[in-house]
Design an enzyme around this catalytic site. Structure first.
Site, PDB file in Angstrom:
ATOM      1  N   TYR A   1       0.906  -1.274  -0.021  1.00  0.00           N
ATOM      2  CA  TYR A   1       0.086  -0.005   0.085  1.00  0.00           C
ATOM      3  C   TYR A   1       0.860   1.204   0.065  1.00  0.00           C
ATOM      4  O   TYR A   1       0.652   2.097  -0.835  1.00  0.00           O
ATOM      5  CB  TYR A   1      -1.016   0.126   1.253  1.00  0.00           C
TER       6      TYR A   1
ATOM      7  N   PHE B   1      -8.408  19.818 -24.610  1.00  0.00           N
ATOM      8  CA  PHE B   1      -8.961  18.543 -24.674  1.00  0.00           C
ATOM      9  C   PHE B   1     -10.183  18.506 -24.048  1.00  0.00           C
ATOM     10  O   PHE B   1     -10.519  19.345 -22.991  1.00  0.00           O
ATOM     11  CB  PHE B   1      -7.746  17.550 -24.242  1.00  0.00           C
ATOM     12  N   THR B   2     -11.232  17.267 -24.323  1.00  0.00           N
ATOM     13  CA  THR B   2     -12.443  17.457 -23.714  1.00  0.00           C
ATOM     14  C   THR B   2     -12.425  17.536 -22.142  1.00  0.00           C
ATOM     15  O   THR B   2     -13.127  18.348 -21.504  1.00  0.00           O
ATOM     16  CB  THR B   2     -13.105  16.403 -24.157  1.00  0.00           C
TER      17      THR B   2
ATOM     18  N   ASP C   1       0.559  19.367 -21.047  1.00  0.00           N
ATOM     19  CA  ASP C   1       0.245  17.938 -21.266  1.00  0.00           C
ATOM     20  C   ASP C   1       1.033  17.161 -21.884  1.00  0.00           C
ATOM     21  O   ASP C   1       1.151  17.270 -23.176  1.00  0.00           O
ATOM     22  CB  ASP C   1      -1.177  18.283 -21.809  1.00  0.00           C
TER      23      ASP C   1
ATOM     24  N   LYS D   1      -1.478   6.621 -22.804  1.00  0.00           N
ATOM     25  CA  LYS D   1      -0.818   6.892 -24.123  1.00  0.00           C
ATOM     26  C   LYS D   1       0.781   6.704 -23.933  1.00  0.00           C
ATOM     27  O   LYS D   1       1.325   6.107 -24.550  1.00  0.00           O
ATOM     28  CB  LYS D   1      -1.260   8.491 -24.561  1.00  0.00           C
TER      29      LYS D   1
ATOM     30  N   ARG E   1     -15.132  13.449 -33.581  1.00  0.00           N
ATOM     31  CA  ARG E   1     -14.234  14.475 -32.926  1.00  0.00           C
ATOM     32  C   ARG E   1     -14.919  15.778 -33.371  1.00  0.00           C
ATOM     33  O   ARG E   1     -14.285  16.541 -34.339  1.00  0.00           O
ATOM     34  CB  ARG E   1     -12.865  14.407 -32.868  1.00  0.00           C
TER      35      ARG E   1
ATOM     36  N   PHE F   1     -20.374  13.037 -25.210  1.00  0.00           N
ATOM     37  CA  PHE F   1     -20.253  12.153 -26.236  1.00  0.00           C
ATOM     38  C   PHE F   1     -19.996  10.623 -25.868  1.00  0.00           C
ATOM     39  O   PHE F   1     -19.955   9.965 -26.508  1.00  0.00           O
ATOM     40  CB  PHE F   1     -18.761  12.677 -26.978  1.00  0.00           C
TER      41      PHE F   1
HETATM   42  N1  F0G Z   1      -4.882  15.178 -22.341  1.00  0.00           N
HETATM   43  C1  F0G Z   1      -4.635  14.583 -23.668  1.00  0.00           C
HETATM   44  C2  F0G Z   1      -4.048  15.570 -24.599  1.00  0.00           C
HETATM   45  C3  F0G Z   1      -5.451  13.319 -24.035  1.00  0.00           C
HETATM   46  O1  F0G Z   1      -5.506  13.063 -25.234  1.00  0.00           O
HETATM   47  C4  F0G Z   1      -6.260  12.635 -23.120  1.00  0.00           C
HETATM   48  C5  F0G Z   1      -6.940  11.635 -23.460  1.00  0.00           C
HETATM   49  C6  F0G Z   1      -6.293  13.141 -21.741  1.00  0.00           C
HETATM   50  C7  F0G Z   1      -5.457  14.185 -21.400  1.00  0.00           C
HETATM   51  C8  F0G Z   1      -7.181  12.450 -20.520  1.00  0.00           C
HETATM   52  O2  F0G Z   1      -6.211  11.520 -20.224  1.00  0.00           O
HETATM   53  O3  F0G Z   1      -7.826   9.632 -20.701  1.00  0.00           O
HETATM   54  O4  F0G Z   1      -5.923   9.288 -19.238  1.00  0.00           O
HETATM   55  O5  F0G Z   1      -7.928  10.607 -18.562  1.00  0.00           O
HETATM   56  N2  F0G Z   1      -7.589  11.099 -24.424  1.00  0.00           N
HETATM   57  C9  F0G Z   1      -8.095   9.765 -24.712  1.00  0.00           C
HETATM   58  C10 F0G Z   1      -8.316   9.926 -26.437  1.00  0.00           C
HETATM   59  C11 F0G Z   1      -9.161   9.468 -24.163  1.00  0.00           C
HETATM   60  O6  F0G Z   1      -9.091   9.023 -26.875  1.00  0.00           O
HETATM   61  O7  F0G Z   1      -7.763  10.762 -27.070  1.00  0.00           O
HETATM   62  P1  F0G Z   1      -7.130  10.138 -19.653  1.00  0.00           P
END
Ligand code: F0G
Length: 487
Positions: A85, A137-138, A228, A271, A394, A460
């Site tokens: 832990y 980013f979303t 990021d 990623k 997108r 989405f």
């Molecule tokens: N920042 C970027 C540039 C991303 O592409 C993503 C995720 C995140 C933050 C969030 O990271 O998913 O680990 O919480 N992108 C994925 C995509 C979901 O399909 O492009 P996460």
């Protein structure tokens, strides 16, 4: 060996084909189901590719998030995971890898990228703040807005052009940045955010030259820079290919140069290191202490942050592999191939090829479908019906509904076809291109979509839609006419 073109293999025939510099040792069987089954599957999934069961999917090009192929060494490392832990040795191995690659000493583990966004946004953003960035980013935008911030995208004029030869469409417009700071006052700008391989505009990189200019402005005003780094490896690869000063640098050196320019780095390791997890890194003890207490509150203890220790081990190895030209060039190589072939066929696709995936411009592809009927969503559904290939919308579905009930129309309507690292083969890529070509020749048959169930936040993901007419049935009928019983 890391000369500029060490991964580019020339063919005697002159063909430009990406060659896999790895071999397949574990495989997963795929299903290519008949078109009637695919139509049923997308109807059941509310015309939203997020809601498909992968049992019905042939090529899963939804995302590269958590779907990059893992290496033998990553899998092997999982066996030495230390289930503790607190104080797990696995964490210290990951910490060391992050320190080596990103050059930041203080590490906060989190369960994935958006968890890092939550912690950074809660710590630094207050109502009335404005956050300049190359593009949102979303999940980033959602977290910043929940905390009362407003995002400003200060991209260059080139960024949203579909067809372009500009090498760095992810750059920040320095003039716009200066004006924004003057307009809102330095006290209202908690940080400048840069997103490597800018996801929503087609995986487009920024240059180090641009980063240095942003740094200069940041220094003049005493504002910090947050990077990021989810797709930093690919951005570094493009810098090596496209920015003269770095043509002979190693990916490792480029990564360090990028990271040294920023106070805080956060990432989705789904990623960057082909695992599942995330983290926040800094060299500034004060910043670290401000964020630290939120980790045990939301994520888990400071030596696992909600991640499995097995993933943490694989993350350490995966991060090192991201600095290897043969690993990091693979996905961009396949994307470049797909983009160039689609472009040759006259199919509207974002150029130059970027990171993460090939991005088809649905606004042009379906210029007869109004934007409020979600052309990118319709194209994603249509491609799934005719091929079993699952891409991601997108566009406006990934945007939001305004208080007045209208959609905030997205800048771009893209169908993203992700190429996770080392997953798909050339013949699979050719299948995708072929089916897209057929779809383009039959594009008039595709119609729009409308929401039947619409979540308030990040709609989405779970939103359900329906076709605005019987166009899916007509598409299936034409497919059967052209392909017979063939899949
Ligand atoms: N920042 C970027 C540039 C991303 O592409 C993503 C995720 C995140 C933050 C969030 O990271 O998913 O680990 O919480 N992108 C994925 C995509 C979901 O399909 O492009 P996460």
């Amino acid at each position: 060996m890391s000369s500029k073109n060490s991964t580019k293999i020339n063919f005697f025939s002159g063909e430009q084909v990406p060659v896999e510099l790895h071999k397949v040792r574990i495989v997963q069987k795929l299903n290519l189901k008949p078109i009637d089954d695919r139509l049923k599957a997308i109807e059941k999934g509310g015309y939203n590719t997020f809601l498909l069961n992968t049992e019905d999917v042939f090529l899963d090009m939804l995302t590269d998030s958590g779907t990059n192929a893992m290496s033998d060494n990553q899998l092997a490392s999982m066996h030495q995971a230390d289930d503790a832990y607190a104080g797990s040795q696995s964490f210290y191995r990951m910490e060391k890898a992050l320190q080596d690659v990103f050059g930041k000493e203080l590490i906060l583990p989190v369960h994935q990228g958006r968890a890092a966004e939550n912690i950074i946004s809660q710590t630094f953003i207050r109502p009335g703040h404005v956050i300049p960035m190359n593009y949102h980013f979303t999940t980033t935008k959602a977290h910043m807005e929940i905390n009362g911030g407003k995002i400003y995208e200060i991209y260059t004029d080139e960024a949203l052009k579909i067809k372009s030869s500009h090498p760095f469409k992810g750059n920040i417009d320095i003039d716009k940045l200066k004006k924004l700071i003057t307009k809102y006052g330095v006290e209202n700008v908690p940080f400048i955010r840069l997103e490597a391989s800018t996801n929503l505009i087609g995986g487009q990189p920024f240059s180090i030259e641009n980063m240095r200019e942003v740094r200069k402005v940041a220094d003049e005003h005493g504002i910090m820079m947050v990077l990021d780094a989810s797709l930093i490896g690919e951005n570094a690869w493009f810098i090596k290919q496209r920015e003269k000063e770095f043509a002979n640098s190693s990916i490792r050196d480029i990564l360090r140069t990028m990271c040294d320019l920023c106070e805080i780095i956060y990432f989705s390791s789904r990623k960057v290191s082909s695992t599942r997890g995330g983290g926040i890194c800094t060299n500034d003890k004060k910043l670290f202490m401000k964020m630290r207490d939120l980790v045990p509150l939301y994520e888990g203890f400071l030596t696992y942050g909600g991640m499995s220790v097995r993933e943490i081990e694989a993350m350490a190895v995966g991060l090192m592999e991201t600095t290897d030209d043969t690993v990091i060039s693979q996905s961009p190589g396949f994307i470049e191939y797909a983009v160039n072939e689609l472009d040759k066929l006259g199919i509207p696709v974002i150029t130059p090829a970027g990171a993460l995936g090939a991005h088809v411009d649905a606004m042009q592809f379906l210029d007869h479908v109004p934007q409020k009927e979600y052309p990118a969503g319709a194209l994603a559904a249509a491609l799934f019906i005719v091929s079993g290939c699952r891409g991601m919308e997108r566009g406006t579905i990934s945007s939001v509904r305004l208080d007045n009930g209208e959609d905030l129309l997205a800048d771009m309507e893209l169908l993203r076809l992700a190429f996770p690292r080392r997953v798909f083969t050339l013949s699979q890529t050719k299948f995708l291109i072929d089916r897209l070509n057929w779809l383009y020749q039959n594009r008039e048959l595709i119609g729009g979509l409308e929401f039947v169930e619409e979540p308030k936040v990040l709609r989405f993901f779970m939103g359900r839609l329906a076709a605005t007419s019987d166009w899916p049935q007509k598409l299936v009928a034409k497919f059967k006419k052209d392909f017979g019983d063939s899949l």
